[in-house]
Motif scaffolding. Structure first.
Motif, PDB file in Angstrom:
ATOM      1  N   PHE A  55      32.378  25.197  43.332  1.00 39.17           N
ATOM      2  CA  PHE A  55      33.412  25.641  42.738  1.00 39.17           C
ATOM      3  C   PHE A  55      33.049  26.406  41.329  1.00 39.17           C
ATOM      4  O   PHE A  55      33.985  26.990  40.970  1.00 39.17           O
ATOM      5  N   GLY A  56      31.967  26.641  41.284  1.00 39.22           N
ATOM      6  CA  GLY A  56      31.352  27.467  40.230  1.00 39.22           C
ATOM      7  C   GLY A  56      29.935  27.913  40.557  1.00 39.22           C
ATOM      8  O   GLY A  56      29.218  27.439  40.780  1.00 39.22           O
ATOM      9  N   ARG A  57      29.931  29.381  40.094  1.00 37.63           N
ATOM     10  CA  ARG A  57      28.554  29.924  40.441  1.00 37.63           C
ATOM     11  C   ARG A  57      28.020  30.482  39.168  1.00 37.63           C
ATOM     12  O   ARG A  57      28.930  31.300  38.474  1.00 37.63           O
ATOM     13  N   ARG A  58      26.771  30.525  38.980  1.00 34.35           N
ATOM     14  CA  ARG A  58      26.323  31.231  37.753  1.00 34.35           C
ATOM     15  C   ARG A  58      25.081  31.962  38.358  1.00 34.35           C
ATOM     16  O   ARG A  58      24.615  31.892  39.276  1.00 34.35           O
ATOM     17  N   SER A  59      24.994  33.306  37.567  1.00 33.38           N
ATOM     18  CA  SER A  59      23.857  34.288  38.286  1.00 33.38           C
ATOM     19  C   SER A  59      22.646  33.820  38.168  1.00 33.38           C
ATOM     20  O   SER A  59      21.744  34.387  38.618  1.00 33.38           O
ATOM     21  N   SER A  60      22.411  32.668  37.436  1.00 38.00           N
ATOM     22  CA  SER A  60      20.991  32.096  37.497  1.00 38.00           C
ATOM     23  C   SER A  60      20.543  31.318  38.455  1.00 38.00           C
ATOM     24  O   SER A  60      19.353  30.922  38.653  1.00 38.00           O
ATOM     25  N   GLY A  61      21.571  30.776  39.254  1.00 35.52           N
ATOM     26  CA  GLY A  61      21.050  30.311  40.609  1.00 35.52           C
ATOM     27  C   GLY A  61      21.639  28.669  40.614  1.00 35.52           C
ATOM     28  O   GLY A  61      21.435  28.037  41.610  1.00 35.52           O
ATOM     29  N   PHE A  62      22.304  28.342  39.559  1.00 35.09           N
ATOM     30  CA  PHE A  62      22.889  27.030  39.578  1.00 35.09           C
ATOM     31  C   PHE A  62      24.404  27.084  39.829  1.00 35.09           C
ATOM     32  O   PHE A  62      24.997  27.855  39.409  1.00 35.09           O
ATOM     33  N   PHE A  63      24.923  25.942  40.436  1.00 35.68           N
ATOM     34  CA  PHE A  63      26.195  25.844  41.025  1.00 35.68           C
ATOM     35  C   PHE A  63      26.931  24.550  40.633  1.00 35.68           C
ATOM     36  O   PHE A  63      26.460  23.573  40.337  1.00 35.68           O
ATOM     37  N   ASP A  64      28.218  24.625  40.225  1.00 36.28           N
ATOM     38  CA  ASP A  64      28.786  23.362  40.128  1.00 36.28           C
ATOM     39  C   ASP A  64      29.571  23.090  41.469  1.00 36.28           C
ATOM     40  O   ASP A  64      30.226  23.627  42.016  1.00 36.28           O
ATOM     41  N   VAL A  65      29.290  21.881  41.799  1.00 38.88           N
ATOM     42  CA  VAL A  65      29.635  21.188  43.072  1.00 38.88           C
ATOM     43  C   VAL A  65      30.330  20.186  42.872  1.00 38.88           C
ATOM     44  O   VAL A  65      30.342  19.134  42.147  1.00 38.88           O
ATOM     45  N   ARG A  66      31.817  20.456  43.732  1.00 43.24           N
ATOM     46  CA  ARG A  66      32.859  19.316  43.777  1.00 43.24           C
ATOM     47  C   ARG A  66      33.468  18.946  44.982  1.00 43.24           C
ATOM     48  O   ARG A  66      33.041  19.803  46.035  1.00 43.24           O
ATOM     49  N   LYS A  67      34.083  17.839  45.182  1.00 45.43           N
ATOM     50  CA  LYS A  67      34.774  17.620  46.118  1.00 45.43           C
ATOM     51  C   LYS A  67      36.138  17.939  46.073  1.00 45.43           C
ATOM     52  O   LYS A  67      36.488  18.490  44.924  1.00 45.43           O
ATOM     53  N   LEU A  68      37.018  17.936  47.225  1.00 43.02           N
ATOM     54  CA  LEU A  68      38.433  18.705  46.968  1.00 43.02           C
ATOM     55  C   LEU A  68      39.243  17.904  46.183  1.00 43.02           C
ATOM     56  O   LEU A  68      40.287  18.453  45.509  1.00 43.02           O
ATOM     57  N   ASP A  69      38.966  16.458  45.883  1.00 41.11           N
ATOM     58  CA  ASP A  69      39.953  15.712  45.042  1.00 41.11           C
ATOM     59  C   ASP A  69      39.557  16.269  43.653  1.00 41.11           C
ATOM     60  O   ASP A  69      40.398  15.605  42.437  1.00 41.11           O
ATOM     61  N   GLY A  70      38.493  17.112  43.407  1.00 41.73           N
ATOM     62  CA  GLY A  70      38.288  17.266  41.698  1.00 41.73           C
ATOM     63  C   GLY A  70      36.841  16.328  41.271  1.00 41.73           C
ATOM     64  O   GLY A  70      36.551  16.887  40.279  1.00 41.73           O
TER      65      GLY A  70
END
Length: 112
Positions: A55-70
Motif C-alpha cells: 500500500f506504500g512504496r518508498r524509493s529506499s526499497g522499504f514498503f508498507d504492507v497491509r491486508k485489504l481490511d486495513g
C-alpha cells in the motif's frame, strides 16, 4: 467456509510533479517511481508467513504492507523480506474465512 473479498485499485489520481518548478525548468517528482526493486503498488506479496498487499512504496526499497481490511502487517519492510505472489490487477482479491452472521433484530428474518 471461505469467500473472495475484492477491491478495485485506484489508477492515475495523484499529482505527479510538484507545482513549484526548480531553476533551469526542472520539475521535481512528487511520487516515488512506479516500480521500486521489482515491486509496484498493490502487488500481492508474502511476508512474515502472511499474504498482504503493498500500500506504500518508498524509493529506499522499504514498503508498507497491509491486508485489504486495513490491518497493517508492517509499516516499513525491506524488499529482501518480501516474496512476490501476484502482480497487481484492476481488482485485487483476498480469501477470507466466513464468520458467523450477526443476530437479526426481533421480528425479521433473512427474507425481509
Amino acid at each position: 467456509g471461505e469467500f473472495f473479498f475484492q477491491k478495485q485499485t485506484r489508477r492515475n489520481n495523484r499529482q505527479i510533479h510538484k507545482l513549484s518548478i526548480l531553476k533551469g525548468g526542472i520539475r521535481k517528482r512528487n511520487q516515488a517511481p512506479f516500480e521500486v526493486k521489482g515491486f509496484r503498488l498493490f502487488d500481492k506479496v508474502a511476508c512474515k508467513g502472511e499474504e498482504g498487499f503493498i500500500f506504500g512504496r518508498r524509493s529506499s526499497g522499504f514498503f508498507d504492507v497491509r491486508k485489504l481490511d486495513g490491518t497493517r502487517i508492517s509499516a516499513g519492510l525491506s524488499c529482501k523480506k518480501l516474496h512476490l505472489l501476484e502482480k497487481r490487477q484492476t481488482y485485487i482479491k483476498e480469501i477470507r474465512k466466513e464468520e458467523a452472521l450477526p443476530p437479526l433484530p426481533d421480528g425479521r428474518d433473512l427474507r425481509a
